[in-house]
Design a protein around this motif. Sequence first.
Motif, PDB file in Angstrom:
ATOM      1  N   VAL A   1       2.805   2.907  -3.859  1.00 28.28           N
ATOM      2  CA  VAL A   1       1.028   3.066  -3.695  1.00 28.28           C
ATOM      3  C   VAL A   1       0.010   2.378  -4.532  1.00 28.28           C
ATOM      4  CG1 VAL A   1      -1.330   4.859  -3.712  1.00 28.28           C
ATOM      5  CG2 VAL A   1       1.523   5.835  -2.760  1.00 28.28           C
ATOM      6  N   GLU A   2       0.339   2.272  -5.073  1.00 26.91           N
ATOM      7  CA  GLU A   2      -0.694   1.229  -6.813  1.00 26.91           C
ATOM      8  C   GLU A   2      -0.260  -0.777  -5.725  1.00 26.91           C
ATOM      9  OE1 GLU A   2      -0.411   2.781  -9.886  1.00 26.91           O
ATOM     10  OE2 GLU A   2      -1.957   4.384  -9.762  1.00 26.91           O
TER      11      GLU A   2
ATOM     12  N   ALA B   1      -3.378   6.719  -6.919  1.00 24.04           N
ATOM     13  CA  ALA B   1      -2.060   7.283  -6.290  1.00 24.04           C
ATOM     14  C   ALA B   1      -2.620   8.382  -8.225  1.00 24.04           C
ATOM     15  CB  ALA B   1      -0.919   6.722  -7.273  1.00 24.04           C
ATOM     16  N   ILE B   2      -2.867   9.434  -7.595  1.00 24.20           N
ATOM     17  CA  ILE B   2      -2.606  10.303  -8.550  1.00 24.20           C
ATOM     18  C   ILE B   2      -1.390  11.489  -9.113  1.00 24.20           C
ATOM     19  CG2 ILE B   2      -4.418  12.992  -9.450  1.00 24.20           C
ATOM     20  CD1 ILE B   2      -6.164  11.959  -6.919  1.00 24.20           C
TER      21      ILE B   2
ATOM     22  N   ILE C   1       5.148   6.478   3.318  1.00 25.44           N
ATOM     23  CA  ILE C   1       4.105   6.693   2.160  1.00 25.44           C
ATOM     24  C   ILE C   1       2.482   5.911   2.375  1.00 25.44           C
ATOM     25  CG2 ILE C   1       3.963   5.959   0.430  1.00 25.44           C
ATOM     26  CD1 ILE C   1       2.452   8.893   0.934  1.00 25.44           C
ATOM     27  N   ILE C   2       2.689   4.328   2.776  1.00 23.06           N
ATOM     28  CA  ILE C   2       1.311   3.563   3.374  1.00 23.06           C
ATOM     29  C   ILE C   2       1.510   3.634   4.441  1.00 23.06           C
ATOM     30  CG2 ILE C   2       1.189   1.133   3.198  1.00 23.06           C
ATOM     31  CD1 ILE C   2       1.359   2.329   0.338  1.00 23.06           C
ATOM     32  N   ARG C   3       2.549   3.968   5.704  1.00 23.79           N
ATOM     33  CA  ARG C   3       2.287   3.786   6.929  1.00 23.79           C
ATOM     34  C   ARG C   3       1.073   5.026   6.917  1.00 23.79           C
ATOM     35  NH1 ARG C   3       3.245  -0.321  10.052  1.00 23.79           N
ATOM     36  NH2 ARG C   3       5.254  -1.424   9.760  1.00 23.79           N
ATOM     37  N   VAL C   4       1.675   6.681   6.724  1.00 27.87           N
ATOM     38  CA  VAL C   4       0.656   7.794   6.059  1.00 27.87           C
ATOM     39  C   VAL C   4      -0.993   7.601   5.400  1.00 27.87           C
ATOM     40  CG1 VAL C   4      -0.110   9.659   5.556  1.00 27.87           C
ATOM     41  CG2 VAL C   4       2.538   8.958   5.920  1.00 27.87           C
ATOM     42  N   CYS C   5      -0.823   6.442   4.665  1.00 22.11           N
ATOM     43  CA  CYS C   5      -2.556   6.104   4.097  1.00 22.11           C
ATOM     44  C   CYS C   5      -2.932   4.584   5.783  1.00 22.11           C
ATOM     45  CB  CYS C   5      -1.822   4.951   2.673  1.00 22.11           C
ATOM     46  SG  CYS C   5      -1.533   6.414   2.080  1.00 22.11           S
TER      47      CYS C   5
END
Length: 249
Positions: free
Chosen positions: A58-59, A65-66, A30-34
């Motif tokens: 994420v944070e 993050a939501i 998910i960090i690679r996507v960000c």
Amino acid sequence: MKKAVIIPARYSSSRLPGKPLKDILGKPMIIRVCEAVDPKSADIIAVATDDVRIANVVEEHGYKAIMTRDDHICGTDRLHEAANKLKLNAEDIIINLQGDEPLMPNENLKQVSDLLEQNSDMAVSTLYEDISLTDGLDNPNAVKLVQALNDQVLYFSRANIPFDRDNSRTPSEMLKRHVGVYAYRKSALDAFVTYPESSLEALEKLEQLRFLENGHKIIAQKARVTIPIGVDTEEDLHNVIQLFKEQAL
């Protein structure tokens, strides 16, 4: 007008549980996507998730993050909830980047966003790639689209469209395979969530048909940059890791 990239990410996955947190060369996917999103091309980059483990990661890496509900029927509903929590306005543009697309070129995100911004009568924009008849004709996982002359989408289908009644196609002809990169006006998402599942959507299992059945216009353009593979399986993850290694050389 703001532009927001929202990345839906669920922990549960039948084929690859915990997919957003899978390691890709020392960082969760998910960090690679960000990191695939150029911060200069968007006012907001946020991950929409129903899992606190994903939100925490994420944070911890400095991204937003939501937390969203865990009972959304489709990804577009989750996107809408996140857009509301970000207090986006009707005219704002929301770019949907899936949480399993760590190799998505930022140029494609910019392309789909610019396409919607430049076509004020359209509610949604998306991209497609040309594929061969062999790869797409009888493959229900390759979603095809057909367009009007002004690039407005007439229909999406898992079936063989346009159908070649007289067998007049040549082997070199290509089909338009839809790729799941979208930009939406916030007003379009506001309308989408008020509609029940449409009949064509239920048959084809394609959420975008709900927009078309309710009279909203979608425009599509050929992706300027080839879109690499996403991650659905363990094998996909291995292949993506290999591509990251090659990029690092």
